[in-house]
Design a protein around this motif. Structure first.
Motif, PDB file in Angstrom:
ATOM      1  N   ASP A  36      23.187  21.925  45.463  1.00 37.48           N
ATOM      2  CA  ASP A  36      21.899  21.663  46.109  1.00 37.48           C
ATOM      3  C   ASP A  36      21.111  20.653  45.265  1.00 37.48           C
ATOM      4  OD1 ASP A  36      19.877  22.079  48.016  1.00 37.48           O
ATOM      5  OD2 ASP A  36      18.817  23.373  46.609  1.00 37.48           O
ATOM      6  N   TRP A  38      22.021  17.476  45.046  1.00 37.80           N
ATOM      7  CA  TRP A  38      22.963  16.412  44.684  1.00 37.80           C
ATOM      8  C   TRP A  38      23.727  15.966  45.930  1.00 37.80           C
ATOM      9  CZ3 TRP A  38      23.770  15.010  39.399  1.00 37.80           C
ATOM     10  CH2 TRP A  38      23.108  15.827  38.465  1.00 37.80           C
ATOM     11  N   HIS A  39      24.255  14.773  45.903  1.00 40.41           N
ATOM     12  CA  HIS A  39      25.117  14.293  46.993  1.00 40.41           C
ATOM     13  C   HIS A  39      26.130  13.302  46.448  1.00 40.41           C
ATOM     14  CE1 HIS A  39      22.071  11.078  46.768  1.00 40.41           C
ATOM     15  NE2 HIS A  39      22.985  10.286  47.285  1.00 40.41           N
ATOM     16  N   ILE A  40      27.179  13.075  47.220  1.00 40.92           N
ATOM     17  CA  ILE A  40      28.237  12.128  46.840  1.00 40.92           C
ATOM     18  C   ILE A  40      27.829  10.727  47.297  1.00 40.92           C
ATOM     19  CG2 ILE A  40      30.628  11.445  47.331  1.00 40.92           C
ATOM     20  CD1 ILE A  40      30.719  13.941  45.794  1.00 40.92           C
ATOM     21  N   SER A  41      27.998   9.739  46.424  1.00 35.86           N
ATOM     22  CA  SER A  41      27.820   8.354  46.865  1.00 35.86           C
ATOM     23  C   SER A  41      28.941   8.024  47.845  1.00 35.86           C
ATOM     24  CB  SER A  41      27.908   7.394  45.676  1.00 35.86           C
ATOM     25  OG  SER A  41      28.021   6.059  46.164  1.00 35.86           O
ATOM     26  N   ARG A  42      28.566   7.532  48.998  1.00 37.26           N
ATOM     27  CA  ARG A  42      29.583   7.170  50.009  1.00 37.26           C
ATOM     28  C   ARG A  42      29.960   5.694  49.956  1.00 37.26           C
ATOM     29  NH1 ARG A  42      31.691  12.056  51.117  1.00 37.26           N
ATOM     30  NH2 ARG A  42      30.125  13.519  51.921  1.00 37.26           N
ATOM     31  N   LEU A  72      28.682  11.588  41.736  1.00 40.51           N
ATOM     32  CA  LEU A  72      27.745  12.582  42.265  1.00 40.51           C
ATOM     33  C   LEU A  72      26.342  12.167  41.842  1.00 40.51           C
ATOM     34  CD1 LEU A  72      27.611  15.452  43.670  1.00 40.51           C
ATOM     35  CD2 LEU A  72      27.443  16.373  41.338  1.00 40.51           C
ATOM     36  N   ASP A  75      19.595  13.789  44.574  1.00 43.72           N
ATOM     37  CA  ASP A  75      18.940  13.320  45.796  1.00 43.72           C
ATOM     38  C   ASP A  75      17.676  12.531  45.453  1.00 43.72           C
ATOM     39  OD1 ASP A  75      20.894  14.622  47.174  1.00 43.72           O
ATOM     40  OD2 ASP A  75      19.665  16.375  47.675  1.00 43.72           O
ATOM     41  N   GLU A 103      22.328   3.850  45.138  1.00 47.78           N
ATOM     42  CA  GLU A 103      23.097   4.714  46.035  1.00 47.78           C
ATOM     43  C   GLU A 103      24.604   4.401  45.954  1.00 47.78           C
ATOM     44  OE1 GLU A 103      22.017   7.374  47.752  1.00 47.78           O
ATOM     45  OE2 GLU A 103      24.097   7.692  48.379  1.00 47.78           O
TER      46      GLU A 103
ATOM     47  N   GLU B 228      32.880  12.332  56.666  1.00 49.99           N
ATOM     48  CA  GLU B 228      32.900  12.857  55.292  1.00 49.99           C
ATOM     49  C   GLU B 228      34.313  13.037  54.759  1.00 49.99           C
ATOM     50  OE1 GLU B 228      30.261  16.167  54.777  1.00 49.99           O
ATOM     51  OE2 GLU B 228      28.579  15.112  55.687  1.00 49.99           O
ATOM     52  N   ASN B 241      25.565  12.843  60.656  1.00 49.72           N
ATOM     53  CA  ASN B 241      24.328  12.471  59.965  1.00 49.72           C
ATOM     54  C   ASN B 241      24.313  11.024  59.502  1.00 49.72           C
ATOM     55  OD1 ASN B 241      23.315  15.133  60.131  1.00 49.72           O
ATOM     56  ND2 ASN B 241      24.624  15.716  58.421  1.00 49.72           N
ATOM     57  N   GLN B 242      25.483  10.447  59.312  1.00 51.50           N
ATOM     58  CA  GLN B 242      25.564   9.086  58.789  1.00 51.50           C
ATOM     59  C   GLN B 242      26.535   8.276  59.639  1.00 51.50           C
ATOM     60  OE1 GLN B 242      26.699  10.087  54.636  1.00 51.50           O
ATOM     61  NE2 GLN B 242      24.787   9.132  54.037  1.00 51.50           N
TER      62      GLN B 242
END
Lengths: 230, 280
Positions: A36, A38-42, A72, A75, A103, B228, B241-242
């Protein structure tokens, strides 16, 4: 009734031990249970899916699938801050702590690699004006154990300071802001390096040494002090 | 008689050659000066994942790379690590899946430029802009803004239908007939990578079908929602979402500037652009 009560005490004690080690004045960035916040760079060149997970209260980075890395990211973005994080790193795994990351994970990076230049200041996906090397690591570094990193970053033209296990390693003021589009804030990131391409490529090469199969980087007690809010 | 027959045959051969060369190479220019290339139907394999692993001797050769050097020159896998790498690489491999592109379409020869965006939208959202940047790709656009551009262009021209390409339409045009992934020396020639800013469109080498900057410069929005996962699903998602981004940007490198990379927004913003499709 007695057993659940003891369990409750144990769980509380464990939780307090985890958080107790973040220095006073720091806000936890990792809750010890999930990712929670945090997110993965896409859009990172390291990989777009990544394999970061929480194992027994520890934020763990391990390649999956083979050869693909990832970054990682928090946010939230931070401008001037002090970061506290404890890391335990397997040898022959190239990772890093990213500061003011974009990002797509362009960032100033504190290198994590053994053997190698752990504690060095490098650029990730961008050129930085001035790098730095940690010193006295033979004396300061605790092999096969947890080591603490405290990183302070301030200023539009950043000044960055690193302490490992409370020993100051270096302080660097860059001659200019090295970021594309002159960013003055960014995310905290953790790097899991790629080591193989999607397919074998004639004329290309791979980086088998960048992440040992089954190797892991582990993190705990992550906290931040937002110096911009003062 | 013989002469006339020969002439007819020669004319027929020339005409046939012209038709064939035109198929897949035909270019049109629209009302805002945008060039679009006709893409012929065909098939491709998507998502074929066979990560290479190396025997210890190969690692020794790679020891010249600075990062490998930092880890100890000549350090290869141990026998156990090599076996683990082999097992993991084999277990994680995916055969990919066949995608049929059934209808021809036109796709932008270049990324949409700031000049073209201004003609349609009357503004320029780009970060890297000045008085002389009309030929730079437009960037700093969201997927919704990309859709608004397409809608406005459709309204302007009325007779043609523009839209974002699907991920498969994008990848098919970017591959331009190639089945395997791209060797790094070729990526370096065709993609603006490892830079601090965008480059005017069309400055690097085109791909086999004449498209420029499919790799590098700016990420390009496609129509699809993101799943994802490392690669697209055979049947793309209908919600999410993306949205998917393809092709990497000037901040990328040879590792992600490949048509196989299945990325997603919002990304950095200032390296996010688009290339549009016109239905035939």
């Amino acid at each position: 009734m007695k057993i659940p009560y003891i369990l409750f005490i144990c769980i509380s004690l464990k939780a307090s031990l985890v958080f107790a080690q973040i220095p006073e004045g720091f806000v936890p960035l990792f809750n010890g249970q999930d990712l929670d916040g945090w997110h993965i760079s896409r859009t990172s060149h390291q990989g777009t899916t990544g394999n970061f997970y929480v194992d027994n209260g520890v934020l763990t980075a391990k390649q999956n699938p083979f050869g693909q890395g990832s970054v990682l990211l928090t946010d939230k973005k931070y401008a001037d801050f002090e970061l506290y994080i404890e890391a335990k790193i397997d040898s022959f795994c190239n990772g890093g702590i990213f500061i003011r990351s974009t990002e797509s994970a362009q960032a100033y990076q504190i290198e994590l690699i053994l053997p190698g230049k752990t504690g060095a200041l490098l650029g990730e996906a961008m050129q930085i004006s001035q790098s730095a090397d940690a010193r006295d690591m033979e004396r300061v570094w605790k092999a096969d154990d947890w080591n603490s990193f405290r990183i302070r970053m301030t200023g539009a033209i950043p000044t960055i300071t690193l302490w490992i296990n409370d020993v100051m390693m270096w302080e660097v003021t860059q001659p200019k802001n090295d970021f594309t589009a002159g960013a003055v804030s960014g995310m905290i990131g953790l790097q899991l390096h790629w080591s193989a391409t999607y397919q074998a490529l004639p004329g290309g090469f791979n980086m088998p040494g960048a992440w040992r199969p089954e190797g892991a980087h582990r993190f705990r007690n992550i906290g931040i002090k937002n110096l911009s809010e003062k | 008689m013989i002469n006339i027959t020969s002439r007819i045959i020669v004319v027929l051969i020339i005409s046939t050659a012209t038709i064939f060369s035109a198929w897949g190479q035909k270019t049109i220019t629209n009302s805002i000066g945008m060039e679009l290339i006709l893409i012929a139907p065909g098939n491709m394999m998507v998502g074929e994942f066979k990560p290479p692993y190396v025997v210890p001797e190969d690692t020794v050769k790679d020891a010249k790379h600075p990062i490998i050097m930092a880890m100890g020159e000549g350090r290869g896998y141990s026998t156990r690590e090599f076996e683990l790498a082999r097992q993991m690489a084999t277990a994680d491999s995916k055969p990919g899946f066949k995608v049929a592109i059934k209808r021809p379409y036109y796709i932008g020869k270049y990324e949409v430029t700031q000049g073209q965006w201004k003609k349609v939208m009357g503004s320029n959202p780009s970060t890297f802009k000045s008085d002389d940047t009309d030929d730079l790709p437009v960037e700093s656009i969201t997927w919704d803004q990309a859709q608004a551009f397409v809608a406005a262009l459709n309204k302007m021209e009325k007779t043609r239908r523009y839209r974002l390409p699907t991920e498969f339409e994008w990848e098919y045009a970017a591959r331009s007939g190639r089945t395997g992934d791209i060797p790094w020396p070729e990526i370096q020639k065709s993609a603006n990578l490892n830079k601090k800013t965008t480059l005017r469109v069309g400055e690097m080498a085109p791909n086999a079908w004449g498209l420029y900057d499919v790799l590098g410069n700016v990420w390009e929005w496609v129509e699809d929602y993101y799943n994802e996962k490392m690669f697209a699903d055979p049947v793309p998602k209908k919600n999410g979402n993306q949205h998917v981004l393809k092709g990497a940007s000037f901040t990328g490198d040879v590792k992600n500037a490949t048509y196989m990379t299945h990325a997603a927004g919002p990304g950095n913003g200032w390296d996010i652009g688009l290339r549009i499709l016109m239905e035939k």
